[in-house]
Write a protein that holds these residues in place. Structure first.
Motif, PDB file in Angstrom:
ATOM      1  N   LYS A  39       0.840  -1.211   0.000  1.00 31.47           N
ATOM      2  CA  LYS A  39       0.000   0.000   0.000  1.00 31.47           C
ATOM      3  C   LYS A  39       0.866   1.249   0.000  1.00 31.47           C
ATOM      4  N   HIS A  40       1.912   1.239   0.809  1.00 35.29           N
ATOM      5  CA  HIS A  40       2.811   2.383   0.886  1.00 35.29           C
ATOM      6  C   HIS A  40       3.432   2.662  -0.488  1.00 35.29           C
ATOM      7  N   VAL A  41       3.885   1.621  -1.151  1.00 34.64           N
ATOM      8  CA  VAL A  41       4.489   1.785  -2.480  1.00 34.64           C
ATOM      9  C   VAL A  41       3.457   2.314  -3.474  1.00 34.64           C
ATOM     10  N   SER A  42       2.236   1.788  -3.411  1.00 34.24           N
ATOM     11  CA  SER A  42       1.214   2.249  -4.361  1.00 34.24           C
ATOM     12  C   SER A  42       0.829   3.707  -4.118  1.00 34.24           C
ATOM     13  N   TYR A  43       0.854   4.161  -2.862  1.00 29.87           N
ATOM     14  CA  TYR A  43       0.506   5.549  -2.539  1.00 29.87           C
ATOM     15  C   TYR A  43       1.654   6.515  -2.810  1.00 29.87           C
ATOM     16  N   THR A  44       2.899   6.055  -2.593  1.00 27.13           N
ATOM     17  CA  THR A  44       4.027   6.993  -2.600  1.00 27.13           C
ATOM     18  C   THR A  44       5.054   6.739  -3.699  1.00 27.13           C
ATOM     19  N   GLY A  45       5.034   5.536  -4.283  1.00 27.10           N
ATOM     20  CA  GLY A  45       6.064   5.193  -5.259  1.00 27.10           C
ATOM     21  C   GLY A  45       7.431   4.981  -4.623  1.00 27.10           C
ATOM     22  N   SER A  46       7.464   4.692  -3.342  1.00 26.37           N
ATOM     23  CA  SER A  46       8.716   4.543  -2.593  1.00 26.37           C
ATOM     24  C   SER A  46       9.678   3.564  -3.256  1.00 26.37           C
ATOM     25  N   PRO A  47      10.876   4.041  -3.632  1.00 26.45           N
ATOM     26  CA  PRO A  47      11.861   3.128  -4.210  1.00 26.45           C
ATOM     27  C   PRO A  47      12.350   2.082  -3.202  1.00 26.45           C
ATOM     28  N   LEU A  48      12.497   2.466  -1.941  1.00 28.69           N
ATOM     29  CA  LEU A  48      12.926   1.506  -0.930  1.00 28.69           C
ATOM     30  C   LEU A  48      11.842   0.443  -0.728  1.00 28.69           C
ATOM     31  N   GLY A  49      10.598   0.868  -0.655  1.00 29.07           N
ATOM     32  CA  GLY A  49       9.507  -0.094  -0.513  1.00 29.07           C
ATOM     33  C   GLY A  49       9.476  -1.074  -1.670  1.00 29.07           C
ATOM     34  N   LYS A  50       9.682  -0.585  -2.876  1.00 30.80           N
ATOM     35  CA  LYS A  50       9.716  -1.452  -4.055  1.00 30.80           C
ATOM     36  C   LYS A  50      10.886  -2.430  -3.960  1.00 30.80           C
ATOM     37  N   LYS A  51      12.034  -1.943  -3.512  1.00 29.80           N
ATOM     38  CA  LYS A  51      13.213  -2.798  -3.357  1.00 29.80           C
ATOM     39  C   LYS A  51      12.930  -3.925  -2.358  1.00 29.80           C
ATOM     40  N   VAL A  52      12.282  -3.588  -1.236  1.00 38.46           N
ATOM     41  CA  VAL A  52      11.938  -4.589  -0.223  1.00 38.46           C
ATOM     42  C   VAL A  52      10.990  -5.633  -0.814  1.00 38.46           C
ATOM     43  N   LEU A  53       9.971  -5.181  -1.542  1.00 38.29           N
ATOM     44  CA  LEU A  53       9.010  -6.116  -2.132  1.00 38.29           C
ATOM     45  C   LEU A  53       9.656  -6.999  -3.200  1.00 38.29           C
ATOM     46  N   ASP A  54      10.561  -6.419  -3.990  1.00 42.49           N
ATOM     47  CA  ASP A  54      11.216  -7.184  -5.055  1.00 42.49           C
ATOM     48  C   ASP A  54      12.095  -8.302  -4.515  1.00 42.49           C
ATOM     49  N   ASP A  55      12.572  -8.160  -3.281  1.00 39.48           N
ATOM     50  CA  ASP A  55      13.407  -9.193  -2.652  1.00 39.48           C
ATOM     51  C   ASP A  55      12.792  -9.584  -1.302  1.00 39.48           C
ATOM     52  N   TRP A  56      11.481  -9.801  -1.303  1.00 45.20           N
ATOM     53  CA  TRP A  56      10.743 -10.049  -0.070  1.00 45.20           C
ATOM     54  C   TRP A  56      11.288 -11.255   0.698  1.00 45.20           C
ATOM     55  N   LYS A  57      11.693 -12.302   0.017  1.00 41.35           N
ATOM     56  CA  LYS A  57      12.191 -13.501   0.702  1.00 41.35           C
ATOM     57  C   LYS A  57      13.360 -13.143   1.623  1.00 41.35           C
ATOM     58  N   ASN A  58      14.250 -12.298   1.168  1.00 40.01           N
ATOM     59  CA  ASN A  58      15.394 -11.874   1.974  1.00 40.01           C
ATOM     60  C   ASN A  58      14.982 -10.844   3.026  1.00 40.01           C
ATOM     61  N   TYR A  59      14.274  -9.811   2.604  1.00 39.91           N
ATOM     62  CA  TYR A  59      13.938  -8.723   3.521  1.00 39.91           C
ATOM     63  C   TYR A  59      12.985  -9.162   4.629  1.00 39.91           C
ATOM     64  N   SER A  60      12.089 -10.079   4.342  1.00 40.34           N
ATOM     65  CA  SER A  60      11.101 -10.488   5.358  1.00 40.34           C
ATOM     66  C   SER A  60      11.771 -11.075   6.591  1.00 40.34           C
ATOM     67  N   GLN A  61      12.967 -11.615   6.436  1.00 38.79           N
ATOM     68  CA  GLN A  61      13.701 -12.205   7.564  1.00 38.79           C
ATOM     69  C   GLN A  61      14.441 -11.158   8.380  1.00 38.79           C
ATOM     70  N   ARG A  62      14.412  -9.911   7.940  1.00 34.02           N
ATOM     71  CA  ARG A  62      15.175  -8.848   8.600  1.00 34.02           C
ATOM     72  C   ARG A  62      14.305  -7.911   9.441  1.00 34.02           C
ATOM     73  N   PHE A  63      13.019  -8.244   9.591  1.00 28.05           N
ATOM     74  CA  PHE A  63      12.125  -7.404  10.391  1.00 28.05           C
ATOM     75  C   PHE A  63      12.106  -7.859  11.846  1.00 28.05           C
ATOM     76  N   THR A  64      11.986  -6.885  12.736  1.00 28.36           N
ATOM     77  CA  THR A  64      11.854  -7.131  14.171  1.00 28.36           C
ATOM     78  C   THR A  64      10.593  -6.433  14.664  1.00 28.36           C
ATOM     79  N   ARG A  65       9.836  -7.120  15.521  1.00 28.86           N
ATOM     80  CA  ARG A  65       8.668  -6.511  16.171  1.00 28.86           C
ATOM     81  C   ARG A  65       9.153  -5.824  17.437  1.00 28.86           C
ATOM     82  N   VAL A  66       8.739  -4.574  17.627  1.00 24.90           N
ATOM     83  CA  VAL A  66       9.064  -3.815  18.833  1.00 24.90           C
ATOM     84  C   VAL A  66       7.727  -3.434  19.467  1.00 24.90           C
TER      85      VAL A  66
END
Length: 102
Positions: A39-66
């Motif tokens: 949603k963020h990428v669709s609203y803003t065109g965020s290049p970082l958001g697109k990069k995260v989605l394009d490599d979701w398998k890798n990036y999804s393992q790098r999130f932490t819940r706080v």
């Protein structure tokens, strides 16, 4: 109070006496994060958001819940109230009263 999802979390920038941190393993929670980023990428065109989605398998393992400790306790109290059959405002008030005892 609320939950933050942090990419590449660094403990040096967090007061860990007030919050809990956990690596994400729950597929449904990761799906929700992915949806928020989409949603963020669709609203803003965020290049970082697109990069995260394009490599979701890798990036999804790098999130932490706080999550603040008090908020987590309140969520537990609400869940306990629901198990007792309370709903809506009754459950919230019971959870709040329980949190005042502690």
């Amino acid at each position: 109070g609320g939950i933050a999802y942090v990419l590449d979390f660094d403990e040096a920038y967090c007061n860990q006496s007030l919050v809990l941190t956990e690596k994400l393993t729950d597929g449904a929670e990761l799906d929700n994060i992915k949806e928020m980023i989409e949603k963020h990428v669709s609203y803003t065109g965020s290049p970082l958001g697109k990069k995260v989605l394009d490599d979701w398998k890798n990036y999804s393992q790098r999130f932490t819940r706080v999550i603040p400790e008090d908020y987590r306790k309140m969520l537990e109290n609400i869940e306990n109230a629901h198990r007792k059959g309370l709903t809506g405002d009754e459950a919230l008030m019971a959870a709040f009263q329980e949190s005042l005892k502690n």
